[in-house]
Design a protein around this motif. Structure first.
Motif, PDB file in Angstrom:
ATOM      1  N   CYS A  44       0.829  -1.216   0.000  1.00  0.00           N
ATOM      2  CA  CYS A  44       0.000   0.000   0.000  1.00  0.00           C
ATOM      3  C   CYS A  44       0.864   1.269   0.000  1.00  0.00           C
ATOM      4  CB  CYS A  44      -0.910   0.023   1.220  1.00  0.00           C
ATOM      5  SG  CYS A  44      -1.895  -1.456   1.417  1.00  0.00           S
ATOM      6  N   PHE A  85      -4.576   4.165  -8.752  1.00  0.00           N
ATOM      7  CA  PHE A  85      -4.594   5.260  -7.773  1.00  0.00           C
ATOM      8  C   PHE A  85      -3.346   6.107  -7.974  1.00  0.00           C
ATOM      9  CE2 PHE A  85      -7.306   2.762  -4.512  1.00  0.00           C
ATOM     10  CZ  PHE A  85      -8.457   3.262  -5.088  1.00  0.00           C
ATOM     11  N   PHE A  92      -5.740   5.862   0.897  1.00  0.00           N
ATOM     12  CA  PHE A  92      -6.702   5.204   1.785  1.00  0.00           C
ATOM     13  C   PHE A  92      -6.053   4.411   2.917  1.00  0.00           C
ATOM     14  CE2 PHE A  92      -9.073   5.563  -2.303  1.00  0.00           C
ATOM     15  CZ  PHE A  92      -9.996   6.502  -1.852  1.00  0.00           C
ATOM     16  N   LEU A  93      -4.738   4.525   3.024  1.00  0.00           N
ATOM     17  CA  LEU A  93      -4.032   3.827   4.100  1.00  0.00           C
ATOM     18  C   LEU A  93      -3.956   4.762   5.305  1.00  0.00           C
ATOM     19  CD1 LEU A  93      -2.312   1.183   4.606  1.00  0.00           C
ATOM     20  CD2 LEU A  93      -0.302   2.584   4.078  1.00  0.00           C
ATOM     21  N   CYS A  99      -6.548  -0.250   5.914  1.00  0.00           N
ATOM     22  CA  CYS A  99      -7.162   0.286   4.692  1.00  0.00           C
ATOM     23  C   CYS A  99      -8.525   0.860   5.073  1.00  0.00           C
ATOM     24  CB  CYS A  99      -7.332  -0.829   3.668  1.00  0.00           C
ATOM     25  SG  CYS A  99      -8.269  -0.315   2.221  1.00  0.00           S
ATOM     26  N   ARG A 105     -12.277  -2.158  -1.296  1.00  0.00           N
ATOM     27  CA  ARG A 105     -10.973  -1.967  -1.947  1.00  0.00           C
ATOM     28  C   ARG A 105     -10.946  -2.587  -3.348  1.00  0.00           C
ATOM     29  NH1 ARG A 105     -10.930  -6.304   1.138  1.00  0.00           N
ATOM     30  NH2 ARG A 105      -9.422  -8.000   0.949  1.00  0.00           N
ATOM     31  N   CYS A 109      -6.108  -5.098  -5.033  1.00  0.00           N
ATOM     32  CA  CYS A 109      -5.668  -5.151  -3.632  1.00  0.00           C
ATOM     33  C   CYS A 109      -6.106  -6.472  -2.993  1.00  0.00           C
ATOM     34  CB  CYS A 109      -6.253  -3.996  -2.839  1.00  0.00           C
ATOM     35  SG  CYS A 109      -5.817  -2.376  -3.497  1.00  0.00           S
TER      36      CYS A 109
HETATM   37  S1  SF4 Z   1      -5.579  -2.143   0.273  1.00  0.00           S
HETATM   38 FE1  SF4 Z   1      -6.504  -0.131   0.667  1.00  0.00          FE
HETATM   39  S2  SF4 Z   1      -4.838   1.145   1.413  1.00  0.00           S
HETATM   40 FE2  SF4 Z   1      -3.898  -0.625   0.388  1.00  0.00          FE
HETATM   41  S3  SF4 Z   1      -3.540   0.067  -1.723  1.00  0.00           S
HETATM   42 FE3  SF4 Z   1      -5.528  -0.978  -1.652  1.00  0.00          FE
HETATM   43  S4  SF4 Z   1      -7.026   0.680  -1.341  1.00  0.00           S
HETATM   44 FE4  SF4 Z   1      -4.996   1.484  -0.787  1.00  0.00          FE
END
Ligand code: SF4
Ligand code: SF4
Length: 152
Positions: A44, A85, A92-93, A99, A105, A109
């Motif tokens: 992440c 992203f 979002f971390l 997360c 998600r 992910c």
């Molecule tokens: S799991 Fe959540 S925090 Fe990690 S990259 Fe994916 S969306 Fe971002």
């Protein structure tokens, strides 16, 4: 610059795809059973996930906003139209490595690091690159080297 290819791929030609997938899945289970992703979160923090329209729709619903707003705020599109992203670490971390959109998600992910997803042989670049990001993948591939190099 030449891309890094993990040494495990020196041994994969002698094995069938099915055998390799089974071994990869077995070691994936074994390694992840003792891996604490919350103390790592390196994926992440360093590898922005690919996102699809379906992911964006689901995240928008979860955050009670519109897909357009999610795209505008968080997504970047490359020349081939692939979306990901845009922030590193992922926006979002949170500070405890959770997360904040976990239930919604992106699929990338959910499936990361893809070792359990089959077609191990065909994912040479992906697994090699991920072994540099993810300590669990590194361990899985190193264990595979041990098994394959001593197998008859
Ligand atoms: S799991 Fe959540 S925090 Fe990690 S990259 Fe994916 S969306 Fe971002
Ligand atoms: S990089 Fe690997 S070990 Fe670290 S949080 Fe991500 S999946 Fe877990």
């Amino acid at each position: 610059m030449a891309k890094f290819i993990h040494p495990v791929f020196k041994y994969t030609n002698e094995k069938s795809g099915k055998e390799l997938d089974l071994l990869a899945q077995e070691l994936d289970q074994k390694v992840f059973a003792k891996t604490d992703c919350l103390s790592c979160a390196n994926c992440c923090k360093s590898a922005p996930p690919i996102v699809s329209k379906k992911d964006i729709k689901r995240i928008a619903k979860f955050l009670k906003t519109t897909p357009k707003q999610i795209e505008r705020q968080y997504v970047i599109e490359d020349f081939s139209g692939e979306m990901s992203f845009k922030s590193i670490p992922c926006q979002f971390l949170d500070e405890q490595n959770y997360c904040t959109i976990y239930e919604a998600r992106p699929s990338a992910c959910r499936d990361f690091p893809h070792v359990h997803s089959g077609n191990f042989k065909g994912r040479k670049k992906l697994h090699s690159t991920n072994s540099l990001i993810c300590p669990a993948v590194e361990e899985i591939l190193d264990l595979m080297v041990k098994k394959l190099s001593t197998a008859k």
